[in-house]
Design a protein around this motif. Structure first.
Motif, PDB file in Angstrom:
ATOM      1  N   PHE A   1     -12.018   0.007  -5.364  1.00  0.00           N
ATOM      2  CA  PHE A   1     -11.137  -1.127  -5.637  1.00  0.00           C
ATOM      3  C   PHE A   1     -11.647  -1.976  -6.807  1.00  0.00           C
ATOM      4  O   PHE A   1     -10.883  -2.688  -7.438  1.00  0.00           O
ATOM      5  CB  PHE A   1     -10.967  -2.002  -4.395  1.00  0.00           C
ATOM      6  CG  PHE A   1     -10.105  -1.364  -3.341  1.00  0.00           C
ATOM      7  CD1 PHE A   1      -8.749  -1.182  -3.562  1.00  0.00           C
ATOM      8  CD2 PHE A   1     -10.642  -0.941  -2.145  1.00  0.00           C
ATOM      9  CE1 PHE A   1      -7.945  -0.589  -2.597  1.00  0.00           C
ATOM     10  CE2 PHE A   1      -9.847  -0.348  -1.174  1.00  0.00           C
ATOM     11  CZ  PHE A   1      -8.499  -0.168  -1.399  1.00  0.00           C
TER      12      PHE A   1
ATOM     13  N   ASN B   1      -5.124  -0.689  -9.776  1.00  0.00           N
ATOM     14  CA  ASN B   1      -3.843  -0.471  -9.105  1.00  0.00           C
ATOM     15  C   ASN B   1      -2.808  -0.300 -10.218  1.00  0.00           C
ATOM     16  O   ASN B   1      -2.581  -1.223 -11.003  1.00  0.00           O
ATOM     17  CB  ASN B   1      -3.560  -1.712  -8.247  1.00  0.00           C
ATOM     18  CG  ASN B   1      -2.181  -1.703  -7.614  1.00  0.00           C
ATOM     19  OD1 ASN B   1      -1.290  -0.969  -8.035  1.00  0.00           O
ATOM     20  ND2 ASN B   1      -2.015  -2.533  -6.611  1.00  0.00           N
TER      21      ASN B   1
ATOM     22  N   PRO C   1       0.832  -1.216   0.000  1.00  0.00           N
ATOM     23  CA  PRO C   1       0.000   0.000   0.000  1.00  0.00           C
ATOM     24  C   PRO C   1       0.860   1.255   0.000  1.00  0.00           C
ATOM     25  O   PRO C   1       1.718   1.427   0.867  1.00  0.00           O
ATOM     26  CB  PRO C   1      -0.791  -0.107   1.311  1.00  0.00           C
ATOM     27  CG  PRO C   1      -0.816  -1.561   1.616  1.00  0.00           C
ATOM     28  CD  PRO C   1       0.508  -2.085   1.143  1.00  0.00           C
TER      29      PRO C   1
ATOM     30  N   MET D   1      -7.910  -1.389   6.180  1.00  0.00           N
ATOM     31  CA  MET D   1      -7.180  -2.541   5.666  1.00  0.00           C
ATOM     32  C   MET D   1      -5.763  -2.585   6.221  1.00  0.00           C
ATOM     33  O   MET D   1      -5.163  -1.552   6.496  1.00  0.00           O
ATOM     34  CB  MET D   1      -7.090  -2.440   4.143  1.00  0.00           C
ATOM     35  CG  MET D   1      -8.416  -2.643   3.467  1.00  0.00           C
ATOM     36  SD  MET D   1      -8.270  -2.447   1.685  1.00  0.00           S
ATOM     37  CE  MET D   1     -10.022  -2.613   1.267  1.00  0.00           C
TER      38      MET D   1
ATOM     39  N   ASP E   1      -2.608  -4.566  -0.724  1.00  0.00           N
ATOM     40  CA  ASP E   1      -3.588  -3.993  -1.656  1.00  0.00           C
ATOM     41  C   ASP E   1      -4.445  -5.128  -2.222  1.00  0.00           C
ATOM     42  O   ASP E   1      -3.916  -6.070  -2.821  1.00  0.00           O
ATOM     43  CB  ASP E   1      -2.871  -3.250  -2.790  1.00  0.00           C
ATOM     44  CG  ASP E   1      -3.859  -2.480  -3.647  1.00  0.00           C
ATOM     45  OD1 ASP E   1      -4.766  -3.118  -4.235  1.00  0.00           O
ATOM     46  OD2 ASP E   1      -3.746  -1.241  -3.732  1.00  0.00           O
TER      47      ASP E   1
ATOM     48  N   PRO F   1      -9.504   3.009   2.353  1.00  0.00           N
ATOM     49  CA  PRO F   1      -9.279   1.562   2.366  1.00  0.00           C
ATOM     50  C   PRO F   1      -9.783   0.936   3.660  1.00  0.00           C
ATOM     51  O   PRO F   1      -9.007   0.719   4.597  1.00  0.00           O
ATOM     52  CB  PRO F   1      -7.755   1.455   2.229  1.00  0.00           C
ATOM     53  CG  PRO F   1      -7.246   2.709   2.874  1.00  0.00           C
ATOM     54  CD  PRO F   1      -8.274   3.771   2.613  1.00  0.00           C
TER      55      PRO F   1
ATOM     56  N   ASN G   1     -12.239   7.756  -1.229  1.00  0.00           N
ATOM     57  CA  ASN G   1     -11.519   6.491  -1.385  1.00  0.00           C
ATOM     58  C   ASN G   1     -10.767   6.134  -0.104  1.00  0.00           C
ATOM     59  O   ASN G   1      -9.622   6.518   0.088  1.00  0.00           O
ATOM     60  CB  ASN G   1     -10.576   6.567  -2.568  1.00  0.00           C
ATOM     61  CG  ASN G   1     -11.339   6.678  -3.880  1.00  0.00           C
ATOM     62  OD1 ASN G   1     -12.563   6.538  -3.915  1.00  0.00           O
ATOM     63  ND2 ASN G   1     -10.631   6.910  -4.957  1.00  0.00           N
TER      64      ASN G   1
ATOM     65  N   PHE H   1      -3.095   3.824  -0.568  1.00  0.00           N
ATOM     66  CA  PHE H   1      -3.575   2.739  -1.416  1.00  0.00           C
ATOM     67  C   PHE H   1      -3.855   3.185  -2.849  1.00  0.00           C
ATOM     68  O   PHE H   1      -4.731   2.628  -3.518  1.00  0.00           O
ATOM     69  CB  PHE H   1      -4.850   2.109  -0.815  1.00  0.00           C
ATOM     70  CG  PHE H   1      -4.602   1.174   0.349  1.00  0.00           C
ATOM     71  CD1 PHE H   1      -4.214   1.672   1.596  1.00  0.00           C
ATOM     72  CD2 PHE H   1      -4.769  -0.199   0.225  1.00  0.00           C
ATOM     73  CE1 PHE H   1      -3.990   0.817   2.689  1.00  0.00           C
ATOM     74  CE2 PHE H   1      -4.553  -1.061   1.305  1.00  0.00           C
ATOM     75  CZ  PHE H   1      -4.155  -0.555   2.523  1.00  0.00           C
TER      76      PHE H   1
ATOM     77  N   ASN I   1       2.613   3.781   2.749  1.00  0.00           N
ATOM     78  CA  ASN I   1       1.260   4.353   2.660  1.00  0.00           C
ATOM     79  C   ASN I   1       1.267   5.863   2.868  1.00  0.00           C
ATOM     80  O   ASN I   1       0.343   6.558   2.453  1.00  0.00           O
ATOM     81  CB  ASN I   1       0.344   3.688   3.693  1.00  0.00           C
ATOM     82  CG  ASN I   1      -1.107   4.087   3.523  1.00  0.00           C
ATOM     83  OD1 ASN I   1      -1.646   3.976   2.419  1.00  0.00           O
ATOM     84  ND2 ASN I   1      -1.733   4.565   4.579  1.00  0.00           N
TER      85      ASN I   1
END
Lengths: 564, 564
Positions: free
Chosen positions: B540, B545, B258, B416, B420, B409, B407, B262, B328
């Motif tokens: 997601f 990604n 991440p 999270m 990812d 995570p 957004n 993320f 991150n």
């Protein structure tokens, strides 16, 4: 009304399309429920591209039926995470109806956060860069738009709160004077409008149809009866004289007037903020009672509240605001409440959600109860978008979490209106079980002649109301007409049929209402709601309201029967 | 272990009671799941009187089985609104087990917000006013408690974050050195402990039983095999040499590290924060690798990270923290990460939730990505409880709402961990479907030799892991032993049976694991969760990604099969 306007904010396109057959006899809230269920994935992010914002007049929108021009605005709510229809007065519903639009559906979000105005005329619709309108309060926005586009246009717009995507943001609709004070306040739909990059919808109904009835003779007779019934209603007479503020003394007497963050239902200062005090003050200062939000209204519950010099502070000043920003904050000063109301309006905030959030802030010690100037300062913080302001602007529930206040008067993330559910238990059932979150307009029971402190029969009472209200919300009729016409559904049908050329019966109207709630609950179910969400916060079951010495004790089993 | 200690914070009573027969063969997470389902109304307010906070060692707690002293702490989570078991290392599980306690259940909340210490010895338990301990960081708390009660005691305590009932607050458990750095971090159980007015639980196992095996001969042989298997595992060898930080290069290579809230799974600075860099730095500065959190551990994944002068900054420095507070946040400086880690520990914050919240704050423009000093300042804000601090201290999801960052995570309100889900899809399935919210320890799939970018088979893989993990969490075994002993469940059974005099088979152990998840899901269902909560955030599924050019594409249908 036979068109739907579809606006795509990613492609920046507008397109009118014919109404699908199955939507033909749906309007307002009913149409929104069906459209959202058909077109929006209930689990979507409310501020993301998959949500849609829908403006839908009722079936009578565009007609000359008195009090029939309400506008329903709907979408997935960022406050509740469920479906939301938020209903407002003013002239937006009328003018959209006159242009022949059953609904305006705003889809997607702009690619690069551009901001727009949506202008709708008889010649079509267009998106216009919002330019310097972005950032303005709603009063200035509407005034400048009416300068630019003519003073006959109707406007639905957001303030800085909606622009900042705050969940307490509503959408302001202009009234007969062009003042944007008729709020589709609840559910945070102003944030959805902000996310879609729309500052304002401008509706110019020049050269539109005249809303003539399909059957003029029948219409004339039905209208006569309808008008007589409304005029003869004593409840409506009270609305005319005192506005909704007449409710202050009623709920205070029952012990259900939210006071100091819903810690009690009796407010020592109630008299000072009562309907009587409001009327006397307005009359003495030469403000205005019996003010209409829609042309030709027979009720006139609105008012123009002025200061000692006769200068307008806010219009209207209504019960829910007086309670949530008055007794709920320990403020017994109508001038202060009116100023708070104006500020909330201008920033584009729902006064119910904001009042509840301020109550939570006071309970959390941010400012003391009763601190008028402190409350005003906090509303400015919301408007400016400071961190504390954003916390409060996200509504009472988030404010409670952040400020460490556990006892928050909210259901499904939305703050309660001005009825303590331990004292007025039917409203408590509505708060808990309505697909709309804690919303009194979804099924208010306070006018019923029952023992509001007793749990008995409250679930049925709430159910009856919850399944009646959508009739009005689908027709675009002001809910207050139900105080008169509610007892004569056949007259209502005659009027509707004469106007539209339809053949509604009371049964088919109520069927539409039942379908509406069913669709809304289906949406919510797919958004993840269950019966466990149809409950009040724990403390209402356990901590008695000192004014009544009652807790909320309608059983879960009864609550689960409401929608059976 | 045959007793349950019940502590009532309203009555301020402590009472040891015999274990009910049906709980006899349950321990740790399994016992917590069953107890919460039996005793706590799942819809209750997590910070209110009806929630319970439970400390439960595993079935092997108190024994001399290496790596068997994990402590399970559980309750309804203020972060997820669902059930939570949060598992920590150190010596708390060992000592509670040696005192014969299967569980300590803390009920109710104090009448007048009084604060207490809970002291547990072989002679019984007592509540002691917390006095000046309230307000201290966890390091000083543990050090002073060990001065007051003797340096052999174990301590579970909260810091200011838990006292302030912030949902990112964890509970710190002391390790073999008496350092309170073994965190039951996830789920906000520190806030539950704070709501119950307990600053610390002090466990003195002097004069307790020695944890001897029921069948010493069998035990000796089983232990020999168990130890051999652990020592021969190459994965465990990696844990010993590099700690969990070895994962940095693994996930970065997969594109699942991440990075910057993320937004991508590849971090340019990965090498600088890798396990290799960590090991080299520690060795060069004469810190410590291969550090044990429990006595007699054969793995030693922990470390003592020191500064250039050889002075300890934090112990341990682990993968999840390195990723969430490193890549991150766009920080590629182990010293800075270690200092952030220490601060979080001291304030009593989960580094995963806090790191995710800081990532959201950076995405929201509060401070720029990569701003080390800014990140440190923000952690101080949380510890001090400023408004911004409280926003971040409520975790990533609330922070996102308040700061206008869509957004985020998180699943079920919990951030999270450091994988990812678009790159390591099995972990994505676990995040979405675990009753624990987004929690890697509930079913990590990263070590499986599969194509992590492909959706295929990921639901099965996650399911397998989710239904294996509870075996370890019920026994009190460190999950890392599974890297070795996982392939030899019969040896594990021999060891357990020799120690406890039971007759577990692999089948009955896995049955207990399946029951655990079933009970947890039943709790969550009654708390209002549905399959619609078993999903990842929208983005997601829609925003690739960039490191892998993949979105999360395990179908809803497959996700819904995980628990079938």
């Amino acid at each position: 009304m036979n068109k739907i306007l579809r606006v795509n904010m990613k492609e920046l396109t507008v397109k009118a399309e014919p109404t699908r057959k199955e939507y033909q006899f749906l309007g307002g809230r009913a149409l929104i429920a069906r459209l959202l269920l058909d077109e929006v994935k209930p689990a979507c992010e409310p501020l993301g591209r998959h949500n849609k914002l829908i403006f839908a007049p009722g079936l009578l929108g565009g007609s000359k039926v008195p009090s029939s021009g309400r506008i329903s605005i709907g979408g997935k709510s960022p406050l509740t995470g469920g479906i939301k229809e938020s209903n407002g007065g003013g002239v937006v519903g009328l003018k959209l109806g006159r242009l022949g639009y059953k609904a305006v559906i705003i889809e997607e979000i702009p690619r690069n956060e551009e901001k727009y105005l949506l202008k709708i005329t008889a010649d079509g619709a267009e998106l216009i860069p919002a330019g310097e309108y972005w950032g303005l309060g709603v009063y200035q926005t509407a005034a400048l738009l009416r300068q630019q586009f003519g003073d006959k246009v109707a406007v639905s717009c957001i303030g800085p709160a909606g622009e900042k995507k705050l969940a307490a943001a509503g959408i302001a609709n202009t009234d007969t004077n062009g003042v944007p004070s008729r709020y589709s306040g609840r559910g945070g739909l102003g944030a959805v409008m902000g996310a879609k990059g729309i500052k304002a919808v401008i509706i110019d109904d020049s050269n539109s149809g005249a809303g003539e009835p399909a059957n003029p003779e029948q219409y004339k007779e039905a209208l006569r009866q309808y008008s007589r019934i409304l005029k003869e209603s004593p409840v409506i007479k009270t609305y005319t004289d005192y506005g909704t503020a007449a409710m202050v003394q009623v709920t205070n007497a029952i012990g259900g007037l939210p006071t100091r963050n819903f810690t009690t239902g009796h407010f020592e200062g109630a008299e000072k903020i009562s309907g009587e005090a409001l009327r006397e003050t307005i009359l003495a200062r030469q403000g205005k009672t019996r003010h209409n939000c829609m042309p030709g209204c027979l009720i006139g519950c609105s008012n123009v509240y002025v200061d000692a010099a006769g200068k307008e502070i806010v219009s209207p000043l209504e019960y829910e605001t007086i309670a949530l920003m008055g007794s709920n904050l320990d403020i017994h000063d109508l001038d202060a409440i009116a100023r708070l109301n104006y500020l909330c309006n201008d920033y584009g905030l729902d006064t119910i959600e904001t009042g509840a959030a301020l109550g939570v802030a006071m309970a959390g010690g941010v400012i003391p109860f009763g601190d008028k100037q402190g409350a005003i300062n906090l509303v400015h913080e919301i408007g400016k978008g400071t961190i504390l302001g954003r916390v409060l602007g996200m509504g009472a529930q988030i404010a409670g979490k952040v400020l460490g206040v556990i006892n928050v008067p909210a259901v499904k993330g939305q703050a309660m209106a001005a009825y303590d559910p331990r004292a007025i238990k039917g409203v408590g059932v509505t708060y808990a079980t309505s697909p709309m979150g804690a919303d009194h307009t979804a099924g208010n029971t306070v006018r019923n002649q029952v023992d509001h402190h007793s749990a008995q029969g409250q679930a049925e009472l709430s159910a009856k109301s919850q399944y009646t209200v959508p009739v009005y919300d689908a027709l675009g009729l002001c809910l207050f007409t139900s105080a008169g016409i509610g007892a004569s559904p056949e007259v209502l049908c005659q009027l509707v049929n004469a106007q539209l050329g339809t053949d509604f019966t009371p049964e088919t109207l109520f069927k539409m209402a039942a379908d509406t709630v069913k669709w809304e609950r289906e949406f919510n179910q797919q958004a993840g709601f269950t019966k466990y969400d149809d409950r009040l916060p724990e403390y209402f079951y356990e901590t008695p309201n000192p004014a009544t010495n009652t807790v909320f004790d309608v059983s879960d089993e009864e609550m689960d029967q409401v929608h059976k």
